[in-house]
Motif scaffolding. Sequence first.
Motif, PDB file in Angstrom:
ATOM      1  N   LEU A  32       8.664 -11.650  11.984  1.00  0.00           N
ATOM      2  CA  LEU A  32       8.022 -10.928  13.077  1.00  0.00           C
ATOM      3  C   LEU A  32       7.398 -11.946  14.016  1.00  0.00           C
ATOM      4  CD1 LEU A  32       5.862  -7.743  13.023  1.00  0.00           C
ATOM      5  CD2 LEU A  32       4.994  -9.772  14.170  1.00  0.00           C
ATOM      6  N   ILE A  33       7.699 -11.814  15.318  1.00  0.00           N
ATOM      7  CA  ILE A  33       7.043 -12.668  16.302  1.00  0.00           C
ATOM      8  C   ILE A  33       6.214 -11.800  17.236  1.00  0.00           C
ATOM      9  CG2 ILE A  33       8.788 -14.485  16.212  1.00  0.00           C
ATOM     10  CD1 ILE A  33       9.840 -13.423  18.920  1.00  0.00           C
ATOM     11  N   GLU A  34       5.088 -12.338  17.662  1.00  0.00           N
ATOM     12  CA  GLU A  34       4.176 -11.638  18.563  1.00  0.00           C
ATOM     13  C   GLU A  34       3.684 -12.626  19.606  1.00  0.00           C
ATOM     14  OE1 GLU A  34       1.682  -9.821  20.845  1.00  0.00           O
ATOM     15  OE2 GLU A  34       2.893  -8.670  19.431  1.00  0.00           O
ATOM     16  N   ALA A  35       3.783 -12.237  20.869  1.00  0.00           N
ATOM     17  CA  ALA A  35       3.420 -13.146  21.953  1.00  0.00           C
ATOM     18  C   ALA A  35       1.928 -13.471  21.977  1.00  0.00           C
ATOM     19  CB  ALA A  35       3.846 -12.549  23.298  1.00  0.00           C
ATOM     20  N   LYS A  36       1.091 -12.494  21.623  1.00  0.00           N
ATOM     21  CA  LYS A  36      -0.353 -12.711  21.681  1.00  0.00           C
ATOM     22  C   LYS A  36      -0.805 -13.515  20.450  1.00  0.00           C
ATOM     23  CE  LYS A  36      -1.235 -10.357  25.448  1.00  0.00           C
ATOM     24  NZ  LYS A  36      -1.958  -9.076  25.367  1.00  0.00           N
ATOM     25  N   PRO A  37      -1.511 -14.621  20.654  1.00  0.00           N
ATOM     26  CA  PRO A  37      -1.948 -15.441  19.513  1.00  0.00           C
ATOM     27  C   PRO A  37      -2.873 -14.700  18.548  1.00  0.00           C
ATOM     28  CG  PRO A  37      -2.085 -16.698  21.551  1.00  0.00           C
ATOM     29  CD  PRO A  37      -1.808 -15.285  21.942  1.00  0.00           C
ATOM     30  N   ASP A  38      -3.607 -13.687  19.058  1.00  0.00           N
ATOM     31  CA  ASP A  38      -4.536 -12.958  18.177  1.00  0.00           C
ATOM     32  C   ASP A  38      -3.928 -11.679  17.617  1.00  0.00           C
ATOM     33  OD1 ASP A  38      -4.457 -11.311  20.390  1.00  0.00           O
ATOM     34  OD2 ASP A  38      -6.638 -11.056  20.510  1.00  0.00           O
ATOM     35  N   TRP A  39      -2.611 -11.479  17.846  1.00  0.00           N
ATOM     36  CA  TRP A  39      -1.893 -10.297  17.328  1.00  0.00           C
ATOM     37  C   TRP A  39      -2.499  -9.008  17.880  1.00  0.00           C
ATOM     38  CZ3 TRP A  39      -0.081 -10.621  11.535  1.00  0.00           C
ATOM     39  CH2 TRP A  39       0.967  -9.738  11.304  1.00  0.00           C
ATOM     40  N   ASN A  40      -3.117  -9.061  19.048  1.00  0.00           N
ATOM     41  CA  ASN A  40      -3.748  -7.881  19.641  1.00  0.00           C
ATOM     42  C   ASN A  40      -4.749  -7.221  18.696  1.00  0.00           C
ATOM     43  OD1 ASN A  40      -2.750  -7.510  22.359  1.00  0.00           O
ATOM     44  ND2 ASN A  40      -0.741  -7.102  21.452  1.00  0.00           N
ATOM     45  N   ALA A  41      -5.419  -8.019  17.900  1.00  0.00           N
ATOM     46  CA  ALA A  41      -6.286  -7.485  16.853  1.00  0.00           C
ATOM     47  C   ALA A  41      -7.580  -6.886  17.388  1.00  0.00           C
ATOM     48  CB  ALA A  41      -6.605  -8.581  15.834  1.00  0.00           C
ATOM     49  N   GLU A 109      -9.298  -1.314  14.458  1.00  0.00           N
ATOM     50  CA  GLU A 109      -9.319  -1.057  13.013  1.00  0.00           C
ATOM     51  C   GLU A 109      -7.922  -0.683  12.517  1.00  0.00           C
ATOM     52  OE1 GLU A 109     -11.307  -0.890   9.334  1.00  0.00           O
ATOM     53  OE2 GLU A 109     -12.176  -1.424  11.274  1.00  0.00           O
ATOM     54  N   LEU A 110      -7.233   0.191  13.246  1.00  0.00           N
ATOM     55  CA  LEU A 110      -5.870   0.559  12.864  1.00  0.00           C
ATOM     56  C   LEU A 110      -4.947  -0.643  12.932  1.00  0.00           C
ATOM     57  CD1 LEU A 110      -3.709   2.601  12.103  1.00  0.00           C
ATOM     58  CD2 LEU A 110      -3.496   3.190  14.530  1.00  0.00           C
ATOM     59  N   GLN A 111      -5.064  -1.428  13.988  1.00  0.00           N
ATOM     60  CA  GLN A 111      -4.213  -2.611  14.104  1.00  0.00           C
ATOM     61  C   GLN A 111      -4.450  -3.570  12.944  1.00  0.00           C
ATOM     62  OE1 GLN A 111      -1.666  -3.366  15.650  1.00  0.00           O
ATOM     63  NE2 GLN A 111      -1.527  -5.531  16.167  1.00  0.00           N
ATOM     64  N   GLN A 112      -5.702  -3.752  12.549  1.00  0.00           N
ATOM     65  CA  GLN A 112      -5.988  -4.681  11.463  1.00  0.00           C
ATOM     66  C   GLN A 112      -5.423  -4.173  10.141  1.00  0.00           C
ATOM     67  OE1 GLN A 112      -7.501  -7.821  11.970  1.00  0.00           O
ATOM     68  NE2 GLN A 112      -6.499  -8.035   9.966  1.00  0.00           N
ATOM     69  N   ILE A 113      -5.464  -2.872   9.921  1.00  0.00           N
ATOM     70  CA  ILE A 113      -4.877  -2.300   8.714  1.00  0.00           C
ATOM     71  C   ILE A 113      -3.377  -2.594   8.661  1.00  0.00           C
ATOM     72  CG2 ILE A 113      -4.262  -0.104   7.605  1.00  0.00           C
ATOM     73  CD1 ILE A 113      -7.052   0.927   8.500  1.00  0.00           C
ATOM     74  N   LEU A 114      -2.696  -2.428   9.798  1.00  0.00           N
ATOM     75  CA  LEU A 114      -1.259  -2.702   9.847  1.00  0.00           C
ATOM     76  C   LEU A 114      -0.978  -4.202   9.713  1.00  0.00           C
ATOM     77  CD1 LEU A 114      -0.191  -0.202  12.645  1.00  0.00           C
ATOM     78  CD2 LEU A 114       0.219   0.006  10.191  1.00  0.00           C
ATOM     79  N   ILE A 115      -1.806  -5.029  10.336  1.00  0.00           N
ATOM     80  CA  ILE A 115      -1.651  -6.478  10.193  1.00  0.00           C
ATOM     81  C   ILE A 115      -1.743  -6.886   8.728  1.00  0.00           C
ATOM     82  CG2 ILE A 115      -2.851  -8.670  10.600  1.00  0.00           C
ATOM     83  CD1 ILE A 115      -3.482  -7.645  13.427  1.00  0.00           C
ATOM     84  N   ASP A 116      -2.749  -6.376   8.029  1.00  0.00           N
ATOM     85  CA  ASP A 116      -2.924  -6.720   6.617  1.00  0.00           C
ATOM     86  C   ASP A 116      -1.714  -6.280   5.794  1.00  0.00           C
ATOM     87  OD1 ASP A 116      -5.400  -7.749   7.252  1.00  0.00           O
ATOM     88  OD2 ASP A 116      -6.531  -6.011   6.541  1.00  0.00           O
TER      89      ASP A 116
END
Length: 332
Positions: A32-41, A109-116
Amino acid sequence: MTTARRVLVIGGGSAGNAVTILLRRAGLTVDLIEAKPDWNATTGSGITVQGNALRVLRELGVWEQVEASCFPFGSLGITDLGGTLLHVVEDIKTGGEDLPATVGMQRPELQQILIDAVRASGATVRLGTTAESLEQDADGVSVRFSDGTNVRYDLVIGADGLNSATRTAIGITAEPEPTGQAIWRTPAPRPADVTRTDLTFGGPAYTAGYCPTSETTLYAYVVEACRSRDAVPPESYADEMRRLADHYGGVWPEIAKHITDSEKINYTWYHRLLVEGSWHRGRIVLIGDAVHCCPPSLAQGAAMSLEDALVLAELLTSGRDWDDELFVAPPV
């Protein structure tokens, strides 16, 4: 067929994260690649998530974390300009009777759950990275990345959002178009009386509303006609949103007291997009906002993206060949 082994997912939003989790569960190798360095967290204030999206989040194995972080409710209120309740609409449980009809959440919060969950899946994640070129043949796609590396994939999934570079790269010319409306959004403390979304139609804006996102927070929004972005300096966002909010009663005066920090306010034009015809070209497939979007007032943007991910993962793990017929055949 020999199951294709390596997939690239471009974009780490709801669609990209979800399809990565599902494909990893099936044993595929996924980058998975993401342009934003912070993963839009940390981007965004709040999100309204309806039952059909909750069903997919449960399939992803993250419903318990979502449930612990969200504010569930089952109705929608309509109020007048002064805040008097005019009507209550009971929400449909589109995810099934064992899930709430609707929940509000803090979007980070939702984004962080998916990131984890993506991290736990074992996928390889590269942040601050884009795909510079996509060269495909009948068997796969050769990708050159922004860091100069080159990798060969059996399939590429473009989940890179409304302004998708992947969509353009594969020759799809559809572009998002403004609808003529724009939304102001901000987080704020939740007054005790706010236990669901309430909407007011009319006044100085088209719509004013709010949604509880936790026991202590909500996000509030006001929808008006689009203005030129040059006419609204970012440092004036708090003043502009508070000016609109001041015309509404009920709990709005309490909310408006907290509209003070322009950096916490998001101003976004509404757009519409629907790619007609096939959403793929060869071994490159698009999902999520890259192929369709709707105004946030429908609360279905993330939901449709999550459902895209689930359907695509089911297709890719069905044992069928990854060919044109798979991607265009009607469901059976």
